[in-house]
Design an enzyme around this catalytic site. Structure first.
Site, PDB file in Angstrom:
ATOM      1  N   ASP A  46      -2.683  12.578  -0.208  1.00 60.11           N
ATOM      2  CA  ASP A  46      -2.078  11.260  -0.394  1.00 60.11           C
ATOM      3  C   ASP A  46      -0.822  11.383  -1.245  1.00 60.11           C
ATOM      4  O   ASP A  46      -0.859  11.929  -2.346  1.00 60.11           O
ATOM      5  CB  ASP A  46      -3.085  10.325  -1.085  1.00 60.11           C
ATOM      6  N   TYR A  51       6.792   8.678  -5.440  1.00 57.54           N
ATOM      7  CA  TYR A  51       6.274   9.756  -6.290  1.00 57.54           C
ATOM      8  C   TYR A  51       7.305  10.866  -6.471  1.00 57.54           C
ATOM      9  O   TYR A  51       7.175  11.687  -7.380  1.00 57.54           O
ATOM     10  CB  TYR A  51       5.004  10.370  -5.699  1.00 57.54           C
ATOM     11  N   LYS A  76       3.666   6.204   1.713  1.00 55.77           N
ATOM     12  CA  LYS A  76       3.782   4.763   1.484  1.00 55.77           C
ATOM     13  C   LYS A  76       5.225   4.272   1.520  1.00 55.77           C
ATOM     14  O   LYS A  76       6.145   4.991   1.114  1.00 55.77           O
ATOM     15  CB  LYS A  76       3.149   4.407   0.131  1.00 55.77           C
TER      16      LYS A  76
END
Length: 294
Positions: A46, A51, A76
């Site tokens: 994930d 990030y 995401k």
């Protein structure tokens, strides 16, 4: 190889219930962590654009000996990119060095934009319309789509809009001090898999009940709370860059009903504890007073 349980998404695909989380993992660290995780038996990774480590994750996936089709990969859509989800997905795919992701999530239920050098809420963008755009993305690029950091009311708004696809998953902060049982039950009733980020409560594993159960099973406290998450039919996303911890977090134990109930009571006795709320940056009540969190 670890025997990792899995759940079925509403697309029919299987999603492993233990994943390597990569939030706050630096690129150099995450490259090694992903390779170690895959060698240990993880098959679910994930990440997210924000990030800042998608490129390192992509290199690790490419350099591993595990075929891409055996790996469940999630990334995401960030808040600044809500106006053009497909372009954002294409950029993520390029960084990840892959043609597709298995799950693409809307990261937060609000859009942002830059104004006078500062990020602010973009009030002209409705998250429901953004999700409907995600639901129209080609499955060749995103096998499944979903949402993250949504309350029951916001999930219901998405469902009421009759999108082309019901969200396959909802990723939220979940742990023994933030069980969100109402939200979990609501999602399960609509066939939405719930994923738990920060399942270790950021290292808050000193609860006496957790330690007692860990001693009984001769495991680490982390194994107890992760197994509790799995017993609730959720996906857990423990983050680590330490080889021993990455390997240890794969150990799932079978908790009996009494142990699960003891763990369920921790939030009521110790109080709710939330560690992540990006909405606070904008004085935005993302979680509506946490009324669904017990």
């Amino acid at each position: 190889m670890a025997d990792i349980p899995s759940l079925k998404l509403n697309t029919g695909a299987s999603i492993p219930q233990v994943a390597l989380g990569t939030w706050e993992s630096a690129p150099d660290d995450v490259y090694d962590a992903v390779k170690i995780a895959l060698d240990a038996g993880y098959r679910h990774i994930d990440t997210a654009m924000i990030y800042g480590n998608e490129e390192a994750v992509g290199r690790a996936l490419q350099d591993s000996k595990v075929p891409r089709q055996e790996i469940f990969l999630t990334t995401k859509l960030w808040c600044k990119d809500f106006r053009n989800p497909e372009a954002a997905l294409d950029a993520s795919l390029k960084r990840l060095r892959t043609d597709y992701v298995d799950l693409y999530l809307m990261h937060w239920p609000f859009a942002t934009k830059e104004e006078n050098g500062k990020d602010v809420i973009d009030k002209d963008v409705d998250y429901v319309e953004v999700y409907k755009a995600l639901a129209q993305l080609p499955t060749s690029k995103a096998k499944a789509v979903g949402i993250s950091n949504f309350t029951i009311e916001r999930v219901q708004r998405v469902l009421d809009s009759k999108p082309a696809k019901v969200p396959a998953a909802l990723q939220v902060e979940l742990h023994v001090n933030l069980p969100q049982q109402k939200l979990v039950d609501f999602c399960h009733s609509h066939g939405i898999v719930v994923e738990a980020y920060s399942p270790l409560a950021r290292g808050n594993l000193d609860n006496e009940v957790v330690k007692k159960i860990a001693k009984k099973h001769n495991v680490e406290p982390a194994n107890v709370v992760l197994s509790w998450g799995i017993a609730r039919n959720t996906v857990v996303l423990p983050k680590s860059v330490t080889p021993a911890r990455i390997q240890s977090n794969l150990k799932v134990i079978k908790l009996d009903r009494e142990e699960v109930e003891e763990l369920n009571k921790i939030a009521k006795e110790d109080g709710l504890k939330r560690h992540c709320n990006y909405g606070n940056s904008f004085d935005f009540d993302t979680f509506d007073g946490d009324k669904d969190s017990k």
